[in-house]
Design an enzyme around this catalytic site. Sequence first.
Site, mmCIF file in Angstrom:
data_model
loop_
_atom_site.group_PDB
_atom_site.id
_atom_site.type_symbol
_atom_site.label_atom_id
_atom_site.label_comp_id
_atom_site.label_asym_id
_atom_site.label_seq_id
_atom_site.Cartn_x
_atom_site.Cartn_y
_atom_site.Cartn_z
ATOM 1 N N HIS A 18 0.841 -1.194 0.000
ATOM 2 C CA HIS A 18 0.000 0.000 0.000
ATOM 3 C C HIS A 18 0.875 1.241 0.000
ATOM 4 O O HIS A 18 1.988 1.242 0.533
ATOM 5 C CB HIS A 18 -0.930 0.023 1.216
ATOM 6 C CG HIS A 18 -0.213 -0.092 2.526
ATOM 7 N ND1 HIS A 18 0.305 -1.271 2.997
ATOM 8 C CD2 HIS A 18 0.107 0.848 3.456
ATOM 9 C CE1 HIS A 18 0.895 -1.069 4.162
ATOM 10 N NE2 HIS A 18 0.796 0.221 4.453
ATOM 11 N N HIS B 42 0.988 5.206 1.056
ATOM 12 C CA HIS B 42 0.391 6.288 1.856
ATOM 13 C C HIS B 42 0.434 7.578 1.029
ATOM 14 O O HIS B 42 1.475 7.905 0.459
ATOM 15 C CB HIS B 42 1.212 6.550 3.126
ATOM 16 C CG HIS B 42 1.256 5.422 4.090
ATOM 17 N ND1 HIS B 42 0.558 5.437 5.275
ATOM 18 C CD2 HIS B 42 1.925 4.236 4.071
ATOM 19 C CE1 HIS B 42 0.798 4.320 5.944
ATOM 20 N NE2 HIS B 42 1.625 3.576 5.238
HETATM 21 P P1 AMP Z 1 2.289 0.541 7.268
HETATM 22 O O1 AMP Z 1 3.014 0.805 8.561
HETATM 23 O O2 AMP Z 1 2.930 1.218 6.101
HETATM 24 O O3 AMP Z 1 2.065 -0.946 7.054
HETATM 25 O O4 AMP Z 1 0.878 1.244 7.421
HETATM 26 C C1 AMP Z 1 -0.293 0.591 7.799
HETATM 27 C C2 AMP Z 1 -1.341 1.671 7.938
HETATM 28 O O5 AMP Z 1 -2.609 1.056 7.983
HETATM 29 C C3 AMP Z 1 -1.211 2.508 9.227
HETATM 30 O O6 AMP Z 1 -1.003 3.878 8.881
HETATM 31 C C4 AMP Z 1 -2.537 2.286 9.943
HETATM 32 O O7 AMP Z 1 -3.014 3.443 10.576
HETATM 33 C C5 AMP Z 1 -3.441 1.833 8.805
HETATM 34 N N1 AMP Z 1 -4.540 0.997 9.230
HETATM 35 C C6 AMP Z 1 -4.498 -0.100 10.019
HETATM 36 N N2 AMP Z 1 -5.730 -0.607 10.212
HETATM 37 C C7 AMP Z 1 -6.579 0.182 9.501
HETATM 38 C C8 AMP Z 1 -7.993 0.188 9.292
HETATM 39 N N3 AMP Z 1 -8.791 -0.728 9.854
HETATM 40 N N4 AMP Z 1 -8.523 1.148 8.497
HETATM 41 C C9 AMP Z 1 -7.723 2.085 7.949
HETATM 42 N N5 AMP Z 1 -6.399 2.128 8.101
HETATM 43 C C10 AMP Z 1 -5.819 1.209 8.865
#
Ligand code: AMP
Length: 133
Positions: free
Chosen positions: A98, A100
């Site tokens: 993903h 950001h």
């Molecule tokens: P990463 O550290 O790059 O894997 O980012 C994962 C992101 O997913 C974090 O910024 C979290 O805040 C986001 N995240 C986790 N669970 C959810 C959820 N249920 N809905 C939306 N975002 C989420």
Amino acid sequence: METIFTKILEGDIPSVKLHEDELCFAILDINPVNKGHLLIITKQPYPTLEACPQPTLCHLMQLAKTADTKLRQVLHCDATNLIINNGKASGQEVPHLHLHVIPRYEQDNKTIHLSKETYTDGEMAEYGKQLEF
Ligand code: AMP
């Protein structure tokens, strides 16, 4: 493989969905750096960039451009950060590729701090030789 994002895609976990097409979808991040922080996610749960086919990756980047435009138009942000945490050691929490897209403002006082190193004599050229592509 099941991840929190596949569960969101299947509707088992609620989300605020911003976009969906055959390859990717986009949602608001639940813990935004700034409000409007969104995630563009591949539908297939590729754990990292390495596993992602090029057409999907190209599409992801096209969506990032669309999202950047939208954030600037609607939220009037001054800039955006586009970040892929690519592997656990980089801080990736969800092992499902993903990107950001984070709206940024001149005075938002948010910092992304990665401390920097310096090369010793000749070391930079040596790294350069090894890393040509
Ligand atoms: P990463 O550290 O790059 O894997 O980012 C994962 C992101 O997913 C974090 O910024 C979290 O805040 C986001 N995240 C986790 N669970 C959810 C959820 N249920 N809905 C939306 N975002 C989420």
